[in-house]
Design a protein around this motif. Structure first.
Motif, PDB file in Angstrom:
ATOM      1  N   PRO A 530       0.814  -1.232   0.000  1.00 24.60           N
ATOM      2  CA  PRO A 530       0.000   0.000   0.000  1.00 24.60           C
ATOM      3  C   PRO A 530       0.841   1.273   0.000  1.00 24.60           C
ATOM      4  CG  PRO A 530      -0.903  -1.599   1.539  1.00 24.60           C
ATOM      5  CD  PRO A 530       0.421  -2.134   1.103  1.00 24.60           C
ATOM      6  N   GLN A 531       1.966   1.245   0.719  1.00 28.53           N
ATOM      7  CA  GLN A 531       2.830   2.418   0.743  1.00 28.53           C
ATOM      8  C   GLN A 531       3.413   2.706  -0.649  1.00 28.53           C
ATOM      9  OE1 GLN A 531       5.476   1.135   3.947  1.00 28.53           O
ATOM     10  NE2 GLN A 531       4.710   2.785   5.265  1.00 28.53           N
ATOM     11  N   GLN A 534       0.724   4.151  -2.855  1.00 28.05           N
ATOM     12  CA  GLN A 534       0.422   5.531  -2.499  1.00 28.05           C
ATOM     13  C   GLN A 534       1.484   6.495  -3.053  1.00 28.05           C
ATOM     14  OE1 GLN A 534      -1.820   7.361  -1.575  1.00 28.05           O
ATOM     15  NE2 GLN A 534      -0.987   9.149  -0.500  1.00 28.05           N
ATOM     16  N   TYR A 554      -5.560   4.604  -6.180  1.00 25.66           N
ATOM     17  CA  TYR A 554      -4.760   4.452  -4.965  1.00 25.66           C
ATOM     18  C   TYR A 554      -4.307   5.808  -4.401  1.00 25.66           C
ATOM     19  CZ  TYR A 554      -4.584  -0.257  -6.872  1.00 25.66           C
ATOM     20  OH  TYR A 554      -4.936  -1.470  -7.402  1.00 25.66           O
ATOM     21  N   LEU A 555      -4.763   6.893  -5.026  1.00 29.40           N
ATOM     22  CA  LEU A 555      -4.350   8.216  -4.587  1.00 29.40           C
ATOM     23  C   LEU A 555      -5.047   8.589  -3.286  1.00 29.40           C
ATOM     24  CD1 LEU A 555      -2.705  10.751  -5.274  1.00 29.40           C
ATOM     25  CD2 LEU A 555      -4.709  11.618  -6.504  1.00 29.40           C
ATOM     26  N   ASP A 556      -4.246   8.947  -2.283  1.00 31.94           N
ATOM     27  CA  ASP A 556      -4.774   9.359  -0.986  1.00 31.94           C
ATOM     28  C   ASP A 556      -4.190  10.728  -0.649  1.00 31.94           C
ATOM     29  OD1 ASP A 556      -6.141   9.357   1.352  1.00 31.94           O
ATOM     30  OD2 ASP A 556      -5.247   7.525   2.168  1.00 31.94           O
TER      31      ASP A 556
END
Length: 820
Positions: A530-531, A534, A554-556
């Protein structure tokens, strides 16, 4: 001199003069005085020598206040297209009558600080202007044009419709007068000819009566229906040039003058009222046909511009409310009901919707769009009500972009047409010399034949058909391409496309759908998946490459600084103080100065890219894409047209090879940067190949610019569109071989037109000079030659019943037969 030096209208007692090139010239009003001195003061006095159409008398209402409203950025945004570096607009110029007018407007505007490019087309009456909005505004540009005596209008539904309606009404009135006059005069002429054929002598009183009535009928035909011809010739002579209408007008005036003299002289002699009226009718008819074809072609652009509705249904705190489209803002949520046209570009919020995109792409069936997908302004919702989040408005929409590209194309003439115009202009000088020699020869041999033979030479040699040969074919081809979902942005591209023998495809977004998804993520340095996703999403958010969209889900939250895109290699940016790169392994390895890059995962079936920072490689991403349904068919059909296909991609070898095998392409090249792509195409050209390049990304812009003909995908980057000669709006590759076929047919029809016009002119002049062609037959032949060129060109027009741009399978036998 009793006419105004600037506009040519009567002075009406005016004593005003304008100082032009160290001499005083009479003008009819202070407006003409100001314009003439403005032109002379800017060093453009040659305008008066080279113009072949009368200048426009300035209107009394051309005050600064009239144009001040266009200085408002929000108001001007309705008509202009703005990017980060420049602003552009297409204007309809009222009173634009000749190439000298175009030159004058071009030169004056270019002297403005901030104007970057100007293109003015007298044939379409439109001007395309590009400028720096920080130094200039639309009001300044329109005010400058108005000061020259012309009236600029933004290209809107109202202005275009009014201008076309007035032009058509005026042409129809002149055509009606010429037609009725010709029929009446021919009734009397037939009676006279019948008597001559029967060796009978008509009673002199009755013959004189027929002549007087013919004079009365022919006079309005001559001076009303034929006024545009005579006025154009007069303006050409005033500017010391020879225009298309000069020999025609000389012939008409000689024939009409001799007929009037012989009517009242009482000594007999030939009258040519029937030839005069017939010639004016057929010439007016030919010009009306040309105008109709031009308006039909321009109508495709104008119809697109009229697609957007004026009212939108905005979803707010108090429910759905109807608001003007101009009040919408990016981020608004709007509702589009069944049967309504989308007013803006946006992102679909509902599960799915069926959208009719025929007006933009030519696709005959509605396209299914799913949640999160992009929908564009000007398309039609055929489902129930759908909700859309607005992402682009006005000049920023895809529809506006397409319209601006089409309008840009309409302001240019292809090289073949320019060469034909130049040849026709030179030919006119020889026509006048030939007419003079014909007259001198017959005066020495048989003076009774001199007048008729000279008239016949002047009329039969008019190169009207030669001048319209290429424009007529191009106009028809442009309409057909539009029906197939292909937008022609550079008229020269059609000629180049007909001669192509190699076509180079980009892979992602061209042969494939460009809808990439991340099929595998392999973390390398203890960083979680996930990192990695991101970080990659933050870096890719500014990229226009199709693979960047795969990371969007996946943009946070997070900020990225010093973001930089390197075409063909990847993206670099700083997150939380640390510098990252994502892209090709070499590009990422350079950041940590590592000459030994890590090997990609084995047996990768898609595109493989790397993520890394200044110390280490962080992750591998494998992205897969699906092939376009028509890709293999298109490649096969292109091969049957003797066009070899190649793939030139920045993606990995395995991914490129897989697509090449699926499409049946033998030559394919992977891991190529933008510079390597450019070098490859230039090498092909050095070997004598005619190369077409088709791509969709920012990194394709350099190679598109270097190709013999460049083709951009409709959903590609704006920079790719700007570099392309054609845009495949429908994204349907099956239209590509059809476009090649059409380009070859267009070139063949244009050459047929030019050949026919040349054979007709060169073959008929000796016959006319020898007295075998009477003036009336010369008038008929000249007019019919123009009509024949127009009819031959209409073979390129699409059939009314044909629905193109859907995936089409063309039988190979048909392709081979067509190109034979």
């Amino acid at each position: 001199m009793n006419v105004c030096f600037h506009c040519g209208e009567p002075l009406r007692g005016s004593t005003l003069v304008a100082r032009v090139e160290q001499r005083d010239e009479p003008v009819c009003c202070s407006g003409c005085q100001a314009v003439a001195e403005l032109i002379a003061g800017t060093g453009l006095g040659d305008f008066y020598r080279y113009r072949d159409g009368s200048s426009v008398r300035p209107r009394e209402d051309n005050q600064d206040d009239k144009w001040r409203v266009y200085a408002d950025p929000q108001f001007a945004a309705q008509f202009t297209r703005t990017t980060t570096e420049q602003t552009s607009v297409t204007l309809l110029i009222e009173g634009l009558r000749c190439s000298a007018c175009s030159w004058l407007i071009d030169q004056v505007l270019r002297r403005h600080a901030g104007v970057r490019d100007v293109s003015v087309n007298a044939a379409t009456g439109r001007a395309s202007i590009v400028w720096d909005d920080a130094k200039l505004n639309l009001a300044d540009i329109m005010r400058t044009i108005a000061q020259l005596g012309y009236v600029p209008h933004p290209v809107t539904d109202e202005t275009v419709t009014r201008a076309l309606r007035e032009e058509r009404r005026d042409s129809l009135k002149r055509l009606a007068v010429a037609g009725f006059g010709m029929m009446q005069v021919m009734m009397f002429a037939v009676a006279v000819y019948s008597a001559e054929l029967a060796n009978e002598i008509m009673e002199p009183g009755l013959l004189n009566y027929f002549r007087i009535v013919s004079l009365l009928v022919a006079t309005p035909v001559m001076f009303y229906a034929g006024a545009p011809i005579l006025l154009s010739a007069w303006n050409s002579l005033r500017s010391r040039s020879i225009g298309m209408d000069v020999p025609v007008s000389i012939a008409l005036l000689l024939a009409y003058g001799a007929s009037v003299w012989n009517t009242f002289n009482g000594a007999g002699g030939e009258v040519y009222f029937d030839s005069v009226t017939m010639f004016i009718f057929f010439l007016t008819l030919g010009r009306f046909a040309q105008m109709s074809v031009r308006q039909h072609t321009a109508g495709v652009t104008d119809a697109l511009a009229r697609q957007l509705p004026s009212i939108a249904h905005r979803v707010g705190e108090h429910g759905v409310e109807d608001v003007p489209v101009t009040s919408l803002r990016v981020g608004d949520v709007i509702q589009v009901r069944r049967g309504e046209v989308l007013p803006a570009d946006g992102q679909l919020l509902d599960t799915q919707a069926h959208i009719d995109e025929a007006m933009l792409t030519g696709e005959s069936l509605p396209v299914c769009r799913r949640v999160g997908e992009r929908v564009v302004a000007g398309t039609l919702n055929v489902d129930g009500p759908v909700s859309i989040e607005v992402t682009a408005l006005g000049a920023d929409t895809a529809l506006s972009h397409i319209v601006s590209l089409m309008q840009r194309a309409q302001t240019y003439k292809p090289a073949l047409a320019r060469n034909a115009d130049s040849a026709a202009a030179r030919f006119l000088g020889y026509v006048l010399i030939g007419a003079g020699l014909t007259c001198a020869a017959w005066l020495a041999i048989d003076p009774s034949q001199a007048f008729a033979a000279t008239l016949a030479v002047l009329v039969v040699a008019c190169p009207c058909a030669f001048a319209i040969a290429m424009p007529a074919a191009l106009a028809s081809a442009t309409a057909s391409l539009g029906r197939q979902g292909i937008l022609l942005t550079d008229p020269d591209a059609l000629e180049s496309l007909a001669k192509v023998d190699h076509i180079v495809f980009d892979k992602t977004g061209t042969l494939t759908r460009g809808e990439l998804r991340i099929s595998k993520c392999i973390s390398l340095a203890g960083v979680t998946e996930p990192q990695c996703l991101q970080i990659a999403a933050l870096l890719e958010q500014a990229s226009e490459h199709p693979l960047a969209r795969a990371f969007a889900p996946y943009l946070d939250k997070g900020a990225v600084a010093d973001l930089q895109t390197v075409a063909g290699r990847g993206v670099e940016g700083r997150i939380d103080g640390r510098l990252y790169r994502i892209g090709t392994p070499d590009f990422v390895a350079e950041l940590r100065q590592d000459k030994h890059r890590s090997a990609p995962p084995a047996e990768s079936l898609g595109s493989v890219i790397m993520l890394g920072d200044e110390q280490r490689a962080l992750a591998w991403f494998e992205l897969t894409d699906s092939l376009r349904p028509a890709a293999a068919i298109a490649v096969s059909l292109l091969r049957s047209l003797h066009i070899e296909s190649q793939i030139l991609s920045g993606d990995g070898h395995q991914a490129v090879q897989t697509v090449a095998q699926q499409c049946g392409i033998k030559e394919h090249f992977a891991r190529h940067s933008a510079q390597q792509k450019l070098t490859h195409v230039l090498d092909l050209q050095k070997r004598g190949k005619r190369v077409a390049v088709i791509g969709d990304g920012v990194n394709d812009a350099p190679v598109l610019g270097a190709a013999d003909v460049s083709i951009a995908m409709g959903r590609g980057a704006a920079l790719a569109h700007a570099s392309a000669g054609l845009v495949l709006v429908s994204d349907n590759l099956a239209a590509l071989p059809e476009a090649v076929l059409l380009a070859r047919r267009t070139l063949r029809v244009a050459k047929q037109n030019l050949l026919w016009a040349a054979i007709y002119n060169l073959g008929s002049i000796p016959l006319a000079a020898l007295g075998f062609i009477p003036p009336w037959l010369a008038a008929l032949g000249m007019s019919l030659s123009s009509v024949a060129v127009m009819l031959n060109s209409t073979r390129l027009l699409p059939r009314a019943t044909r629905r193109t741009a859907a995936p089409t399978v063309i039988p190979t036998a048909h392709l081979q037969e067509t190109t034979a």
